[in-house]
Structures are given as structure tokens and as C-alpha cells.
Enzyme design. Sequence first.
Site, short mmCIF file in Angstrom:
data_model
loop_
_atom_site.label_atom_id
_atom_site.label_comp_id
_atom_site.label_asym_id
_atom_site.label_seq_id
_atom_site.Cartn_x
_atom_site.Cartn_y
_atom_site.Cartn_z
N GLU A 151 0.83 -1.22 0.00
CA GLU A 151 0.00 0.00 0.00
C GLU A 151 0.86 1.26 0.00
O GLU A 151 0.74 2.13 0.87
CB GLU A 151 -0.98 -0.02 1.18
CG GLU A 151 -1.99 -1.16 1.05
CD GLU A 151 -3.12 -1.11 2.07
OE1 GLU A 151 -3.09 -0.24 2.95
OE2 GLU A 151 -4.03 -1.95 1.97
N GLU B 39 -5.10 -8.66 -0.86
CA GLU B 39 -5.95 -8.35 0.30
C GLU B 39 -7.38 -8.22 -0.18
O GLU B 39 -7.68 -7.37 -1.03
CB GLU B 39 -5.51 -7.07 1.02
CG GLU B 39 -4.20 -7.19 1.77
CD GLU B 39 -3.88 -5.97 2.64
OE1 GLU B 39 -4.82 -5.28 3.08
OE2 GLU B 39 -2.67 -5.72 2.85
#
Length: 508
Positions: A189, A312
Site C-alpha cells: 500500500e 488483500e
Amino acid sequence: MLLLAALTPAFSQQTDSRIIVNADQGEHTISRQIYGHFAEHLGRCVYGGFYVGEDNTDIPNTNGIRNDVIKALKELKVPNLRWPGGCFADTYHWKDGIGPKADRPTIVNVWWGGVTEDNSFGTHDFLNMCEMLDAEPYLAANVGSGEVQELIDWVQYVNHGGVSPMSDLRKENGREEPWGVKYWGVGNEAWGCGGNMTPEYYADVYKKYATFMSTWRNEEGIFRIASGASSGDYKWTEVLMQKLPPSLVEGLALHHYSVIDWNNKGPATGFSEEQYFTTMQRALHMEELVTRHSTIMDKYDPDQRIALVVDEWGGWYNVEPGTNPGFLYQQNTMRDAMIAGTTLNIFHNHADRVRMANLAQTINVLQAVLLTDEEKMILTPTYHVMKMYNVHQDAQLLPLTLQNVDYELNGQKLPAISASASKDADGNVHVSLVNIDAKNARTVSLTVRGTEKGSVSGTILQSANLSDHNTFDNPDKIAPKTFRGFQKNGDQLTVTLPPFSVVVLAVE
């Protein structure tokens, strides 16, 4: 707001959907790596979940790893496990977690609850555990607060079989042979907790780190996964595909959670039908995300050499009352079974590009497959769906046509039926069906063409209420059962799917 308690009486039945499966037209393989999982140093996922310590005499373990967890995950056929994060990865320095445990430094887990991390579970513990699971390790490297040399050393430590400073250090710490780690995430991220970078800046950072990741593993080399987009950030994918040389990247990540509202995620149990409907809108949005990100990737990578890695995904709700909000502990209901079944069907049907994925997370965090409480452990509805579906691992994706029907609520519509099909090495055909409708049973006319197989059997996961879940006092409230809700006439099946149910049919 309509509460689910009001939904449970008398369900109606509607005949609506038609599916045709072509068993002789498969082209792509459903990679088993789609069934990967995620273990972050977050809440009770690692400590108390996987790992209880070598000195624990109350919970049966092997070198501190819970035996019941290993048994359950091996039955799930977990193909890969991502570690140590997540946001935690970009604050984790791997050398803190090797050597004598008494000498390891502590750190504060600033992302998840501000707890002190003692580093008693480190690289050796994780990679040895992956060997116990017969799962490929997927290491997430620290790009946010780490340095290139730190990653170079980690790759050498776990993969180099010859003489080198890091392989010598590994041997000093008790491991003679390298583990041969294939999958590596280069940051996590990067657009958020991994550094709040722009895609242009991260592309340059990625290239620097990826360049120095020598292929010590074996002739296959290593599989480098770039930190990809959050949900619908298509610019991120566009920039990375433009700027990353194909020789430096094997996978591009995507993160997407089924969240009602990031400011008020709603309860994990006792939710309304409106909340359920919104959650399923978010989950089914995965179809559009995968399609549009894949289209961008196809523009720059028409041969589809680079995998889309959804590392994810899952449902995200408010934590259970009375628990640490930073631990992300939530119950797991039939709603989560709906998320799991529909999402895996989406991944299957995009097997040409989606070749790896990781459910978040394995134990006690978010949409977990296992929950633990001291010596107790339970299997969640999500666990059962993933076990029912593992017949698709490394099977040939079969094309199907689906004439769907709508699940309607308050003037909004969602497709009620989700489906995918595959053929295994023995020629057996498996069809996965999900009915997300909260009130109506749905009858599906299913035709399987192009196979001489004719014996049909099935497994179903269902319950009386969408909010039903397994507890430590009632661990088997929801469990798969033999499915008999079909009639066969030649190559055609008439299948009746109860409300909010998951069915896997086998044609053998």
C-alpha cells in the site's frame, strides 16, 4: 431498517436462472495460488493464533505453532501465506526477528493497537511453519522505512545456498539449507500506510528495489509483486504498467475490501438486510475492478505475463464489542460465506489474469477462516466455503453462460446467482453456485455439455439466518452438508438453491 430476524420465516421459491457449462472448451487454469491467505502481526493473528510459544504446555504445539491450526489449514490446502503485513511490513526489520529470542529487540506496533512486539515470531518461525503447511511463503518487504540493502540481505539470507555473509548467518541461526522463497512483495500500500507515495514516485522506488533482488532461489527465479491499486484507483495501475519494465515485475497487487462505509462499517452480526445488501454490492464490485484493471494491464502486457495479485480482500466490519479496536477482531457469518463464494467465482472466471490472491486474514482478524480462544479453535463459514471450493485448485476453468435473475431491495438490484466451473485432471467437473438472495430460493437450470461424466453429487453450506455464525460454545452450527436439492434429466440438472446458500456440485 429491516432486521434479519424478520427475514427468517417462510421463504418463497422462484425459477429464474439458466447456466450452460461447456466441459470441452476450457483454456485457462485456475491457479491454486488464488486460495492464498494473509498473516499480519495484527491483533491475535500471529500471537495466540498461529503461535503460542515453545513453552506453552496448555495448547498442543510444535515449536510454538498450534497443531490444531496446522491441521485445519492443511485440510484447507492453503497454497501460500503472506507475511508479516500489511501496514506492519513497512515498519518491520527482519533482522530483529532472528537469532536467540532472548536477545531480540522489541518494537511498538504503531499501526495495530500500539502494543509491544517482542519479535519472538520471526523469519525462521514463519518459513518453517510454511513448510509444515506445505504452503509457499510470500514475504512482504519493508520499502517504506527500510533500505535496499536490508531487502538484498533478506533475499540472500533465505534463498542463497552457497557461501555468503547472510547464508553464513542463517546457518549460525540453525538453518543449513535455504528455504527458496519465490514470492516477494516490494512494499505494501505504497499509496497509503506504505509511504503515501504517488504512483510515479513509487514506480521509481520499486525499480530500484526490484533491480537488486538477485535470483538466488533456483532456475525459476523470484516472483516480484509491485504494490498495486486500492480498489478503483485505475491511474495507479496505468502509471505502473507504463513505467515498470516487464523484466522487473511478475505481479501487480490489488486491494479491495467489502466495506459498507469506512466511517461506520456496521456490525459483524445482527446487521440489517440493507447492510447485507450494501456489503454484497461492495463484494460484487470486484468483478468490475478485476475487469478494468485487467484491461489496463492488457494494453501494456497483451501476453498477460504479469499476474494480477489480489493480495488483500474480504469483509471488514466494526470490531466485536469490548475488544481492542486496533485488533480488528470480528465474527464470521453466512454473509461472509456469500462474500467468499462470489469473490472466488470472480477470480476463477478471470483466471487468465488473476493468478494469486490472499484473503485477509487467516486467524482472528477481519474475514478469518479460524477463530481461537486460548485452547479452543473454531472453523468459520468462510473456512467451509474455501474448503468446498478447493476442488478448483489448478483445475481447468470451463466457460459458462449465465442467464441471471435479480436480488432486489428498496428499488436496487444485484445479480442473485454467482457461478464458476472447472474440470480436474481426472475429467471431473465441479460447479460452484451461490445464491445471495436473502429471502428467495432460486431454481437454476444447469446444463453440462461436452463430458461423458454423469454421476452427480453436491455439498451445501446454509443456515436459517444470515447472521448465523459458529461460536466456541456451538462450533458446528454452520457446517457443510450433503446437497440433494437437484434433479437430473440427461445432461440437464434442475438445482434449487436455498436463500443465501453456497453449493458445489460434482459431475463424475
